[in-house]
Design an enzyme around this catalytic site. Structure first.
Site, PDB file in Angstrom:
ATOM      1  N   ARG A 176      31.874  57.936  68.883  1.00  0.00           N
ATOM      2  CA  ARG A 176      31.116  59.162  68.595  1.00  0.00           C
ATOM      3  C   ARG A 176      31.408  59.623  67.169  1.00  0.00           C
ATOM      4  NH1 ARG A 176      31.649  59.182  74.189  1.00  0.00           N
ATOM      5  NH2 ARG A 176      29.531  58.965  75.021  1.00  0.00           N
ATOM      6  N   ASP A 205      30.210  52.658  72.091  1.00  0.00           N
ATOM      7  CA  ASP A 205      29.455  53.637  72.880  1.00  0.00           C
ATOM      8  C   ASP A 205      28.120  53.840  72.189  1.00  0.00           C
ATOM      9  OD1 ASP A 205      28.788  55.842  74.698  1.00  0.00           O
ATOM     10  OD2 ASP A 205      30.924  55.836  75.176  1.00  0.00           O
ATOM     11  N   HIS A 279      25.933  52.871  78.145  1.00  0.00           N
ATOM     12  CA  HIS A 279      26.589  53.305  76.896  1.00  0.00           C
ATOM     13  C   HIS A 279      26.577  52.192  75.843  1.00  0.00           C
ATOM     14  CE1 HIS A 279      28.132  57.244  78.105  1.00  0.00           C
ATOM     15  NE2 HIS A 279      28.346  56.728  79.302  1.00  0.00           N
ATOM     16  N   ASP A 345      30.724  53.002  83.276  1.00  0.00           N
ATOM     17  CA  ASP A 345      30.443  54.393  83.657  1.00  0.00           C
ATOM     18  C   ASP A 345      29.004  54.791  83.335  1.00  0.00           C
ATOM     19  OD1 ASP A 345      31.198  54.085  80.942  1.00  0.00           O
ATOM     20  OD2 ASP A 345      31.395  56.253  80.742  1.00  0.00           O
ATOM     21  N   GLU A 346      28.514  55.758  84.084  1.00  0.00           N
ATOM     22  CA  GLU A 346      27.258  56.466  83.803  1.00  0.00           C
ATOM     23  C   GLU A 346      26.109  55.514  83.438  1.00  0.00           C
ATOM     24  OE1 GLU A 346      28.898  60.693  82.170  1.00  0.00           O
ATOM     25  OE2 GLU A 346      28.996  59.057  80.737  1.00  0.00           O
ATOM     26  N   TRP A 412      38.037  58.893  86.875  1.00  0.00           N
ATOM     27  CA  TRP A 412      37.829  60.017  85.953  1.00  0.00           C
ATOM     28  C   TRP A 412      37.078  61.176  86.576  1.00  0.00           C
ATOM     29  CZ3 TRP A 412      33.111  61.808  83.771  1.00  0.00           C
ATOM     30  CH2 TRP A 412      31.977  61.059  84.062  1.00  0.00           C
ATOM     31  N   TYR A 437      41.193  65.330  80.446  1.00  0.00           N
ATOM     32  CA  TYR A 437      40.161  65.172  79.407  1.00  0.00           C
ATOM     33  C   TYR A 437      40.488  66.085  78.230  1.00  0.00           C
ATOM     34  CZ  TYR A 437      36.965  61.751  81.315  1.00  0.00           C
ATOM     35  OH  TYR A 437      36.404  60.563  81.729  1.00  0.00           O
ATOM     36  N   GLU A 485      32.806  63.446  70.876  1.00  0.00           N
ATOM     37  CA  GLU A 485      31.500  64.021  70.508  1.00  0.00           C
ATOM     38  C   GLU A 485      31.693  65.217  69.572  1.00  0.00           C
ATOM     39  OE1 GLU A 485      32.294  63.043  73.558  1.00  0.00           O
ATOM     40  OE2 GLU A 485      30.548  62.288  74.655  1.00  0.00           O
TER      41      GLU A 485
HETATM   42  C1  ACM Z   1      33.414  59.034  81.240  1.00  0.00           C
HETATM   43  O1  ACM Z   1      33.866  60.157  80.961  1.00  0.00           O
HETATM   44  N1  ACM Z   1      32.112  58.809  81.176  1.00  0.00           N
HETATM   45  C2  ACM Z   1      34.275  57.945  81.642  1.00  0.00           C
END
Ligand code: ACM
Ligand code: ZN
Length: 630
Positions: A176, A205, A279, A345-346, A412, A437, A485
């Protein structure tokens, strides 16, 4: 009159000195983070002088001896001599006969007025003994310039110390925002001083691909660069026609080898992360042929795109796996760690749903939905890593659609993914977002740099990685995760990491029963002084007021004030003036006076302001009420 003035001056000087030497804060002998397993303090001190010698025995301890003198020299202004063997001075000794109780990372440290002795089975333990020793020296030792008139005294003590978990880490997202090679080394240095042994390097990412892959050069030629933007993340303007993609950077193979070597000297293992299949926007901008739609042309700058622009690798195309094989071959060549983190992830699956190749793959493999397609993808990557003698780690989404047989899960989204994985016999690393985090607010948001959600120092300190009923052996440990970010530069990375990183270091090293919040806060204040000498940034958010509005049964707003540290007082006003020691002191829940527009709050410790002045409008407080919570 003169004598009264003289006495007054003396009193002022005396009290100022007292503050600087402040008992708990400057008692360096007690301020070790993470808290050691067992400390016995004894009378007397060992003083390091320019005639002192560092003796070493055993494999790899010479380099630790040299690390020690390099850490001492800048502030002391002299370099100690280093000799193999033993003698009067500082002795770093690998045990001839293994002491099983110390394991690989444990150590014994004995300080007497005549000698210092650090003993361990391995150089890892010697290195940690040295970190304890350094923390027992006056805070000035952290300075990079010569500190005159400091006596380099270390309180006599016997310490036996062994870590609770073997995985004690921090993750840094360099996608980021890009962090230079020197900054990455500095981060590794800082975490190693707190006996952390894992640096999880989030290398790719949606906003930048940061690792050179020689066989796929466009990953960095194109994927490492984006248009320059500041401002709030997700609200940024995408790159405009003709705007240069000039912000970013990447690490060459040579850079990576250098950083891996640097980490190794500090007993830190680097776990690289290549985040796939989601990502992965820079990879598909660089090589559109491995995407489903071949439509994405710009590296994301921090504008909202999720579910609109593709950022997922095509799971139906064998070329994707061929490219991944090239990537992981080079990753395995560069990083000796037994683990490679593959993200997972995501994953946005909307494009898979419409892609003929992905649909054909699902049919061919008998996969019922895109979750199973994700699982297929991860299992195939796991097999690929196994051919390179590497083990796969993924974020907890890799559980969806069926977990790859030998995968380690990094939990997470709270602890539940970790619990499910451990129940199925898999190894787990716990990184629940509400405790670990480091990108989240660490105190009252109106006085913090912009981000989202909350993870206070207490939240990090109260993290317990082993859930009830789960086999502790399967929980390898945990780590703090710094997503960047809203972290545009290294000073801010430090601000977000410390002191929460210190709390996590203690959670992961110290036995649960020895954790002590009040003592930890005192030590933290001592480490603030150390960080000041080192020029390391950190957050003082723990001094700020916690303001919690809620509704009574008649829907009137009431306001509760609180602090994380219990020896602070709160002063407040509703009359738009700045509160101080002479304003109303908070005793009990507040109701809002008629027509008040602002609440202002500040914390004091004794007679000194401690936290920041917080100003919140009554309107804002109304918005913050959580229905049903009081
Ligand atoms: C994450 O926070 N997407 C691993
Ligand atoms: Zn596809």
């Amino acid at each position: 009159m003169k004598i009264i003035f003289y006495l007054f001056c003396l009193a002022v000087i005396f009290s100022a000195c007292n503050k600087k030497q402040g008992s708990a804060i400057r008692d360096d002998s007690l301020s070790v983070i993470p808290e050691p397993l067992n400390i016995t303090l004894n009378p007397g001190y060992y003083s390091i002088r320019n005639t002192s010698t560092v003796y070493w025995t055993g494999e790899d301890s010479e380099s630790v001896a040299r690390y020690l003198i390099a850490r001492l020299e800048p502030a002391m202004g002299f370099s100690l001599s280093v000799q193999q063997g033993a003698g009067r001075g500082i002795n770093l000794k690998i045990l001839d006969t293994e002491d099983e109780s110390l394991g690989i990372e444990g150590y014994r440290l004995i300080v007497t007025p005549r000698n210092i002795e650090v003993t361990a089975n391995k150089a890892n333990g010697i290195f940690y003994g040295i970190q304890t020793l350094l923390q027992k020296l006056p805070a000035e030792i952290k300075s990079s310039s010569i500190q005159k008139d400091v006596e380099w005294k270390i309180r006599s003590a016997e310490i036996v110390d062994i870590p609770r978990f073997k995985w004690r880490g921090l993750m840094l997202d360099v996608s980021r925002h890009f962090f230079t090679k020197e900054e990455v080394k500095e981060y590794i240095d800082q975490l190693a001083e707190y006996k952390m042994n894992i640096f999880h390097w989030h290398l790719t990412d949606d906003q930048g691909w940061r690792i050179e892959i020689k066989s796929l050069p466009k990953l960095t030629e194109i994927g490492a660069w984006r248009v320059r933007r500041v401002g709030q993340w997700w609200t940024r303007t995408p790159g405009q026609e003709g705007e240069p993609a000039e912000y970013g950077g990447f690490y060459t193979h040579e850079d990576i080898r250098e950083i891996v070597g640097y980490a190794k000297e500090r007993f830190v293992e680097i776990v690289p992360e290549i985040d796939v299949p989601g990502h992965a926007l820079p990879a598909i901008v660089a090589y559109p042929e491995i995407s489903c739609t071949q439509t994405v042309t710009e590296i994301n700058v921090g504008n909202l795109f999720y579910g609109i622009d593709e950022n997922t690798l095509c799971a139906g195309n064998d070329l994707t796996f061929e490219y991944l094989d090239r990537i992981f071959t080079e990753v395995a060549m560069l990083f000796p760690s037994e683990y490679i983190h593959i993200g997972g992830d995501e994953v946005y699956k909307g494009f898979w749903q419409k892609c003929p190749k992905c649909q054909a793959r699902m049919k061919e493999e008998g996969l019922n939905d895109t979750y199973e397609l994700q699982s297929y993808f991860i299992r195939r990557v796991e097999k690929m890593l196994e051919t390179k003698n590497r083990r796969l780690i993924g974020w907890d989404e890799i559980l969806e659609g069926g977990l790859a047989p030998n995968a380690t899960v990094m939990s997470w989204r709270g602890m539940k993914g970790g619990i499910e994985a451990a129940k199925a016999g898999h190894n787990v690393i716990m990184t629940p977002n509400n405790h670990t985090y480091l990108d989240l607010y660490q105190g009252e948001p109106s006085v913090e740099p912009d981000t989202y959600s909350m993870c206070r120092l207490t939240d990090s300190y109260n993290f317990e990685p082993v859930p009830d009923g789960i086999n502790e052996k399967l929980i390898l440990g945990g780590q703090g995760n710094l997503w960047t970010e809203s972290v545009p530069h290294f000073r801010h990375a430090e601000y977000m990491t410390w002191p929460r990183g210190w709390a996590l270091a203690e959670v992961l090293w110290t036995p649960r029963e020895l954790k002590d919040w009040v003592h930890f806060v005192k030590k933290t204040e001592g480490h603030f002084i150390r960080a000041d000498f080192a020029g390391i940034n950190y957050a003082r958010s723990m001094y700020n007021a916690i303001i919690t509005p809620f509704s009574d049964e008649d829907s009137n707003m009431l306001i509760k004030l609180d602090t994380e540290i219990k020896d602070l007082d709160l002063y407040y006003t509703f009359d738009n003036t700045d509160p101080d020691l002479y304003s109303d002191k908070y005793k009990d829940v507040l109701s809002v006076p008629k027509d008040a527009t602002w609440l202002k709050v500040i914390t004091y410790r004794d007679d000194d302001p401690a936290g920041k002045m917080i100003t919140l409008s009554i309107e804002e407080l109304q918005k913050r009420i959580i229905p049903g919570r009081n």
